[in-house]
Design a protein around this motif. Structure first.
Motif, PDB file in Angstrom:
ATOM      1  N   ALA A  17      41.405  48.487  41.204  1.00  0.00           N
ATOM      2  CA  ALA A  17      41.190  47.243  42.192  1.00  0.00           C
ATOM      3  C   ALA A  17      39.664  47.142  42.433  1.00  0.00           C
ATOM      4  O   ALA A  17      39.303  45.917  42.463  1.00  0.00           O
ATOM      5  N   THR A  18      38.936  48.311  42.636  1.00  0.00           N
ATOM      6  CA  THR A  18      37.595  48.077  42.904  1.00  0.00           C
ATOM      7  C   THR A  18      36.872  47.256  41.803  1.00  0.00           C
ATOM      8  O   THR A  18      36.111  46.721  41.928  1.00  0.00           O
ATOM      9  N   ASP A  19      37.287  47.830  40.450  1.00  0.00           N
ATOM     10  CA  ASP A  19      36.675  47.310  39.365  1.00  0.00           C
ATOM     11  C   ASP A  19      36.748  45.785  39.117  1.00  0.00           C
ATOM     12  O   ASP A  19      36.019  45.032  38.731  1.00  0.00           O
ATOM     13  N   LEU A  20      38.131  45.403  39.292  1.00  0.00           N
ATOM     14  CA  LEU A  20      38.521  44.280  39.126  1.00  0.00           C
ATOM     15  C   LEU A  20      37.742  43.240  40.011  1.00  0.00           C
ATOM     16  O   LEU A  20      37.161  42.207  39.758  1.00  0.00           O
ATOM     17  N   HIS A  21      37.802  43.514  41.394  1.00  0.00           N
ATOM     18  CA  HIS A  21      36.983  42.989  42.164  1.00  0.00           C
ATOM     19  C   HIS A  21      35.546  42.758  42.093  1.00  0.00           C
ATOM     20  O   HIS A  21      35.001  41.775  42.259  1.00  0.00           O
ATOM     21  N   GLN A  24      35.016  40.219  39.452  1.00  0.00           N
ATOM     22  CA  GLN A  24      35.223  38.803  39.886  1.00  0.00           C
ATOM     23  C   GLN A  24      34.099  38.468  40.767  1.00  0.00           C
ATOM     24  O   GLN A  24      33.596  37.308  40.770  1.00  0.00           O
ATOM     25  N   LEU A  25      33.534  39.270  41.686  1.00  0.00           N
ATOM     26  CA  LEU A  25      32.269  39.031  42.333  1.00  0.00           C
ATOM     27  C   LEU A  25      31.273  38.466  41.681  1.00  0.00           C
ATOM     28  O   LEU A  25      30.526  37.753  41.844  1.00  0.00           O
ATOM     29  N   SER A  26      30.970  39.646  40.416  1.00  0.00           N
ATOM     30  CA  SER A  26      29.773  39.274  39.622  1.00  0.00           C
ATOM     31  C   SER A  26      29.918  37.753  39.006  1.00  0.00           C
ATOM     32  O   SER A  26      29.160  37.047  38.836  1.00  0.00           O
ATOM     33  N   LYS A  27      31.125  37.720  38.487  1.00  0.00           N
ATOM     34  CA  LYS A  27      31.571  36.359  37.812  1.00  0.00           C
ATOM     35  C   LYS A  27      31.338  35.062  38.543  1.00  0.00           C
ATOM     36  O   LYS A  27      30.801  34.253  38.184  1.00  0.00           O
ATOM     37  N   THR A  28      31.746  35.290  39.901  1.00  0.00           N
ATOM     38  CA  THR A  28      31.465  33.909  40.846  1.00  0.00           C
ATOM     39  C   THR A  28      30.345  33.791  41.411  1.00  0.00           C
ATOM     40  O   THR A  28      30.030  32.820  41.725  1.00  0.00           O
ATOM     41  N   SER A  29      29.773  34.894  41.573  1.00  0.00           N
ATOM     42  CA  SER A  29      28.529  34.610  42.677  1.00  0.00           C
ATOM     43  C   SER A  29      27.086  35.352  41.593  1.00  0.00           C
ATOM     44  O   SER A  29      25.957  34.989  42.154  1.00  0.00           O
ATOM     45  N   GLY A  30      27.381  36.234  40.646  1.00  0.00           N
ATOM     46  CA  GLY A  30      26.067  36.474  39.956  1.00  0.00           C
ATOM     47  C   GLY A  30      25.743  37.900  40.754  1.00  0.00           C
ATOM     48  O   GLY A  30      24.664  38.230  40.520  1.00  0.00           O
ATOM     49  N   LEU A  31      26.456  38.316  41.825  1.00  0.00           N
ATOM     50  CA  LEU A  31      25.791  39.366  42.534  1.00  0.00           C
ATOM     51  C   LEU A  31      26.783  40.580  42.122  1.00  0.00           C
ATOM     52  O   LEU A  31      27.930  40.435  42.230  1.00  0.00           O
ATOM     53  N   THR A  32      26.301  41.648  42.565  1.00  0.00           N
ATOM     54  CA  THR A  32      26.798  43.068  42.694  1.00  0.00           C
ATOM     55  C   THR A  32      27.350  43.304  44.167  1.00  0.00           C
ATOM     56  O   THR A  32      26.826  42.588  45.078  1.00  0.00           O
ATOM     57  N   LEU A 108      35.675  43.207  49.224  1.00  0.00           N
ATOM     58  CA  LEU A 108      36.949  43.920  49.025  1.00  0.00           C
ATOM     59  C   LEU A 108      37.167  44.464  50.391  1.00  0.00           C
ATOM     60  O   LEU A 108      38.137  44.756  51.050  1.00  0.00           O
ATOM     61  N   GLN A 109      36.204  45.343  50.885  1.00  0.00           N
ATOM     62  CA  GLN A 109      36.105  46.171  51.940  1.00  0.00           C
ATOM     63  C   GLN A 109      36.537  45.441  53.356  1.00  0.00           C
ATOM     64  O   GLN A 109      36.952  45.932  54.241  1.00  0.00           O
ATOM     65  N   GLU A 110      36.223  44.160  53.346  1.00  0.00           N
ATOM     66  CA  GLU A 110      36.552  43.455  54.550  1.00  0.00           C
ATOM     67  C   GLU A 110      38.038  43.464  54.663  1.00  0.00           C
ATOM     68  O   GLU A 110      38.344  43.711  56.224  1.00  0.00           O
TER      69      GLU A 110
END
Length: 170
Positions: A17-21, A24-32, A108-110
């Protein structure tokens, strides 16, 4: 299924779940996730040194320095010497960083934090105790970590290269 297999499956689900999120975060924002955490920390706290950021996000100063170096190269952060104490160097966000933060998805942690806080005190304590024991059993108590759910090296470049996520290690 043996109980230890069930525990390993649960751990694998958390890692997945952490890997998938993270992807997705990197894909949508370009950030880790660690980059996003540091940007959010800087947005909410003015005039912070790298050491102060490191303490706030519970990472080593070396890790935070590397992440800020990468954020600086991308035009999201700038370092400036203090006006009253020239020995201190403060990190500030750029306008580009503020724009990126407005469009970035929620970490994800929120969601986890919201649900965790809804638990009874004894449930929170049991979960913490159990996870600390698991970390010890996996000889992971010495690993640099922050309260951010992400996989891979915390100071990696956020570009989805296959080597960044191949290990599956948090």
């Amino acid at each position: 299924m043996k109980r230890y297999d069930e525990v390993l499956v649960a751990l694998r689900r958390i890692i997945r779940a952490t890997d998938l999120h993270s992807k997705q975060l990197s894909k949508t924002s370009g950030l880790t996730a660690p980059q996003l955490l540091i940007l959010q920390t800087l947005r909410h706290n003015d005039d912070m040194t790298v050491g102060e950021v490191a303490r706030k996000v519970s990472l080593s100063q070396a890790t935070v320095t590397t992440i800020i170096d990468r954020l600086e190269k991308r035009g999201y952060a700038v370092r400036e010497r203090g006006s009253s104490d020239k020995r201190k160097v403060y990190v500030h966000l750029t306008e580009e960083a503020h724009k990126a933060l407005m469009n970035a998805p929620r970490p994800l942690q929120e969601s986890f934090i919201r649900q965790f806080q809804d638990l009874q005190e004894w449930e929170q304590t049991m979960i913490l105790s159990s996870l600390e024991r698991v970390a010890y059993m996996m000889d992971a108590q010495h690993i640099d970590a922050s309260p951010v759910l992400d996989v891979g090296a915390l100071d990696r470049i956020g570009n989805n290269s296959p080597t960044e996520h191949s290990s599956g290690n948090p």
